[in-house]
Design an enzyme around this catalytic site. Structure first.
Site, PDB file in Angstrom:
ATOM      1  N   LYS A  50      18.735   2.496  26.203  1.00  0.00           N
ATOM      2  CA  LYS A  50      17.957   1.304  25.854  1.00  0.00           C
ATOM      3  C   LYS A  50      18.551   0.107  26.584  1.00  0.00           C
ATOM      4  O   LYS A  50      19.758  -0.158  26.477  1.00  0.00           O
ATOM      5  CB  LYS A  50      18.034   1.107  24.343  1.00  0.00           C
ATOM      6  CG  LYS A  50      16.904   0.336  23.724  1.00  0.00           C
ATOM      7  CD  LYS A  50      17.082   0.401  22.206  1.00  0.00           C
ATOM      8  CE  LYS A  50      15.994  -0.309  21.467  1.00  0.00           C
ATOM      9  NZ  LYS A  50      16.317  -0.407  20.038  1.00  0.00           N
TER      10      LYS A  50
HETATM   11  C1  E4P Z   1      13.564  -1.346  18.075  1.00  0.00           C
HETATM   12  O1  E4P Z   1      13.954  -0.600  18.923  1.00  0.00           O
HETATM   13  C2  E4P Z   1      14.418  -2.310  17.385  1.00  0.00           C
HETATM   14  O2  E4P Z   1      15.631  -1.668  17.074  1.00  0.00           O
HETATM   15  C3  E4P Z   1      13.836  -2.802  16.083  1.00  0.00           C
HETATM   16  O3  E4P Z   1      12.521  -2.334  15.905  1.00  0.00           O
HETATM   17  C4  E4P Z   1      14.014  -4.256  15.835  1.00  0.00           C
HETATM   18  O4  E4P Z   1      13.426  -4.580  14.603  1.00  0.00           O
HETATM   19  P1  E4P Z   1      13.724  -5.966  13.837  1.00  0.00           P
HETATM   20  O5  E4P Z   1      13.008  -7.052  14.562  1.00  0.00           O
HETATM   21  O6  E4P Z   1      13.180  -5.755  12.458  1.00  0.00           O
HETATM   22  O7  E4P Z   1      15.217  -6.145  13.864  1.00  0.00           O
END
Ligand code: E4P
Length: 217
Positions: free
Chosen positions: A83
């Site tokens: 990522k």
């Molecule tokens: C996705 O890959 C992220 O880890 C996640 O969906 C972020 O979500 P949040 O905005 O609730 O922290």
């Protein structure tokens, strides 16, 4: 549509995976902090539970260090998706790692143009953050729709991974628009089963059943 679970909590992942609800997992530095675990150790454990892609996020900000971190994370297991943030360094890392045949998830996407760049850099997944757009009074679903249209217009194969999902409505809307994947916390995935009329109906059935005086077993 595939369901990824957005957590580094192995017990929660195992519980949903046993029900066949988990097609993959996404983590991020905040979720690693929340787990209280070592990133390499917990990611390896998650990869042993889930067959599908497990996103593990780099934390370097320059491309060379990001690429090195990405290669190290990818060594954890074959189902790692590296990522990377949607920055120029992240896009460069995406191109290098995807050319090496590794899965890459480009995260922190907040515009259709960013999603276009990620697709051109060979991303396996693009992660538009719906909830965080809603937080600033924009409609995260408009972004999912725009990316779907653009990717379909030009035949990009990058999968739209609707992220930052906070409500069951986000899941429904993502499915209707045609997002390839949603990633949501375990609590949101579990709440998909809830409906007040289901609870009300079950309560009535239980009361009537008690009146019959019967038992099935
Ligand atoms: C996705 O890959 C992220 O880890 C996640 O969906 C972020 O979500 P949040 O905005 O609730 O922290």
């Amino acid at each position: 549509m595939k369901f990824f679970v957005d957590t580094a909590d192995v017990d929660a992942i195992r519980e949903l995976n046993d029900l066949g609800m988990v097609d993959g997992v996404t983590t991020n530095p905040s979720l690693i902090l929340k787990s209280g675990r070592d990133i390499l150790e917990v990611t390896k454990e998650i990869c042993g539970i889930v067959d599908g892609p497990v996103s593990a996020e780099v934390v370097a900000l320059d491309a060379d260090a990001m690429i090195a971190e990405g290669r190290k994370l990818a060594e954890i297991a074959d189902n790692i998706a590296v990522k990377v943030p949607l920055t120029w360094a992240g896009l460069k890392t995406c191109k290098v790692l995807s050319d090496e045949g590794r899965m890459v998830n480009v995260t922190l996407c907040f515009s259709a143009n960013q999603a276009l760049l990620a697709a051109k850099a060979g991303a396996t997944f693009i992660s538009p953050f719906i909830g965080r757009l809603d937080d600033i009074n924009l409609d995260g679903m408009d972004l999912i729709q725009d990316i779907r249209t653009i990717y379909d217009n030009f035949g990009f194969e990058t999968q739209i991974l609707a992220a930052s999902i906070r409500t069951v409505n986000h899941v429904t809307q993502s499915a209707l628009i045609g997002a390839d994947v949603i990633t949501a916390p375990p609590s949101v995935i579990k709440s998909l089963a809830s409906h007040p009329l289901t609870d009300k109906g079950l309560d009535a059935f239980m009361k009537d059943w008690a009146k019959t005086g019967q038992s099935i077993l």
